[in-house]
Structure formats: structure tokens, C-alpha cells
Design an enzyme around this catalytic site. Sequence first.
Site, PDB file in Angstrom:
ATOM      1  N   ASN A  14       0.809  -1.061   0.103  1.00  0.00           N
ATOM      2  CA  ASN A  14      -0.056  -0.057  -0.114  1.00  0.00           C
ATOM      3  C   ASN A  14       0.872   1.276   0.086  1.00  0.00           C
ATOM      4  O   ASN A  14       0.292   2.197  -0.486  1.00  0.00           O
ATOM      5  CB  ASN A  14      -0.855   0.022   1.296  1.00  0.00           C
ATOM      6  CG  ASN A  14      -1.956  -0.940   1.181  1.00  0.00           C
ATOM      7  OD1 ASN A  14      -2.323  -1.518   0.090  1.00  0.00           O
ATOM      8  ND2 ASN A  14      -2.381  -1.623   2.213  1.00  0.00           N
ATOM      9  N   TYR A  15       2.064   1.217   0.493  1.00  0.00           N
ATOM     10  CA  TYR A  15       2.567   2.363   0.713  1.00  0.00           C
ATOM     11  C   TYR A  15       3.864   2.551  -0.312  1.00  0.00           C
ATOM     12  O   TYR A  15       4.655   3.417  -0.140  1.00  0.00           O
ATOM     13  CB  TYR A  15       3.356   2.587   2.209  1.00  0.00           C
ATOM     14  CG  TYR A  15       2.396   2.889   3.211  1.00  0.00           C
ATOM     15  CD1 TYR A  15       2.482   4.246   3.638  1.00  0.00           C
ATOM     16  CD2 TYR A  15       1.291   1.995   3.958  1.00  0.00           C
ATOM     17  CE1 TYR A  15       1.248   4.612   4.584  1.00  0.00           C
ATOM     18  CE2 TYR A  15       0.501   2.614   4.522  1.00  0.00           C
ATOM     19  CZ  TYR A  15       0.310   3.738   4.902  1.00  0.00           C
ATOM     20  OH  TYR A  15      -0.478   4.084   5.884  1.00  0.00           O
ATOM     21  N   ASP A 124       6.906  -4.227  14.988  1.00  0.00           N
ATOM     22  CA  ASP A 124       6.249  -4.988  13.615  1.00  0.00           C
ATOM     23  C   ASP A 124       6.965  -6.275  13.437  1.00  0.00           C
ATOM     24  O   ASP A 124       7.342  -6.515  12.246  1.00  0.00           O
ATOM     25  CB  ASP A 124       6.472  -4.000  12.522  1.00  0.00           C
ATOM     26  CG  ASP A 124       5.332  -4.395  11.172  1.00  0.00           C
ATOM     27  OD1 ASP A 124       4.249  -4.924  11.833  1.00  0.00           O
ATOM     28  OD2 ASP A 124       5.614  -3.809  10.456  1.00  0.00           O
TER      29      ASP A 124
END
Length: 302
Positions: A14-15, A124
Site C-alpha cells: 500500500n505504501y 512490527d
Amino acid sequence: MTELELMEELGRGNYGTVKKVLHRPTNTVMAMKEIRLELEESKLNAIIMELDILHRAVAPEIVEFYGAFFIESCVYYCMEYMDAGSLDRLCGAGVPDPVLARITHAMVRGLHFLKDDLQIIHRDVKPTNVLVNRKGEVKLCDFGVSGQLEKSLAKTNIGCQSYMAPERIQGESQNNLGTYTVASDVWSLGLSMIEMALGKYPYPPETYANVFAQLTAIVHGPPPELPPGYSQETEDFVALCLRKDPAQRPTYAELLEQPFLVNDKSREVDMVGWVANAIEHRDTHRTVSSSQTDAPPAVAND
């Protein structure tokens, strides 16, 4: 950018994208990650400071970071190219006990280094952010920069995999974020080990009616367990990581003293052979999936 020769795309999200590039002045193959940004100047400055920390995070269990540059609304950062890819794509056939110990040992050493030497909590931890090369080396990546640009819960949708600890899911749902601690990353480590052993994410979204049911299972249901065939040492280690009460989870120093990791030090593990077999399984599965996709559908509108 003029010093780089683009070779191939390694991934897309997405980024932004990750591409394999050649840095001509040094003849070094790198992985270049592009992150699209729409942030005010203060946040850009924070990212620059964070990238400086990445540059100083030098350890055998951390992917080497070469540097970063900005072009308009994108930040590009260049890091060591790990030619076997991310761990999530290598565990399709499962991971045998000795290999699981070797991978986990590298992850815990890397996380311990970040916390003790640089005061960084990864935030993460998941197989996607663990890279492997054909020499059998295992290294952490994506700590502190791109992971913090994404809001884990806000971006969650059906099919998204959450490695957040139960207390983090509860905190975000109540807008009570509190202080992020190592204990939350230890949960994510345990969940990653289960995924490696199963060869798939342990809370498969297709078994839940919606994402809220999935997150409720993580918070209130029993923690997942290893499949049969793993040693008691392995089971004990995973159970420690997946304790629901974060105060009862061990620190990295305590994890390193567990028999599961202590015994790994004296064990011979053919990581090169395992990586080669895992790549072969991945590529074979990819070829089969591709041929099935190319086949004409049985029902035109199915």
C-alpha cells in the site's frame, strides 16, 4: 537515483514498492524501498532522525542499511539485498524444529540488540519482516520507519493478518495506547513461530465472520499452539511468548536463557540446505498456482 540501475521489482504494498537495484559506483546489489509520504515537515524530520538510527543499527542479525534520499513526496532507502526473500514465503512446507530454533535465535538476538544497544522496540515483528539469504543468514528489517507509518488497526480489513498482542488490540480499540513494551513484540515473536511451524497464519481470516471476530479471538480466545512433532522445549518457549498477561512474558535476556535457544548454540543445522529446499517448494507452488490461474474457468461467471 542516477547512481542506481533498476533490476527487478521484489514486492509491492500500500505504501510503495521494493526493487532490486545495482549501485553503480560501488557495484553493490541493494534492495531499495520506496515509501510514499504525505506528511508535514515535522514528521519528515522525525523520519530523517529515525533513518539515522537505522544507519547505526549494525549487527549480524539486522539487515544492513546503506542510506536514504528523498525525491518529492517519496523517501527511498537502500538496504542489504537478501536473495532468499522474506520468511513468510519460505515456510510454506513448515519449518522443522532445529531450523525453527536457529531462526528464532537470530530474531531474539536482533530484537535484544535493538532494545539494549539502541533503545529501539521493533513494533512490527512478523515473518514478512524477517529476511533470509541463500547462505542461511536470518536478519530483521523494517523496524521503526515504515512500520510506524501504518496504523495497524485502522488499516485492518478482512483478510489482513494481525500480529498485534491482545493488549495492543484492546488498547487501540479503546483509544488507550499506553506505552508500547517489549512484551508486545514477544507475543508477535511467538505468533510468528506458530506461523512458521504451520506454514500459514494461525488466525486464518476465512474462519471468522469478520475482522472483529478475528481480533476478538486473539484477545479472548486461547492462544494458538504448535502442530504435533515439536519438542517440549519448543512448546514451552512458544507458551512463554504467548502468555495473555504481558507482565508474565519473558524479556529477551530471559528468552536467551531458555533451553530451546541455549541448545541451539551447540547444534549443527543445515540452514543452506533448508533455504534451498524452501525456495524450491515456494517456486514450485508458485508455478502450480500460476498454471491454475491461467486455466479457463469451469463456469464463465464463477
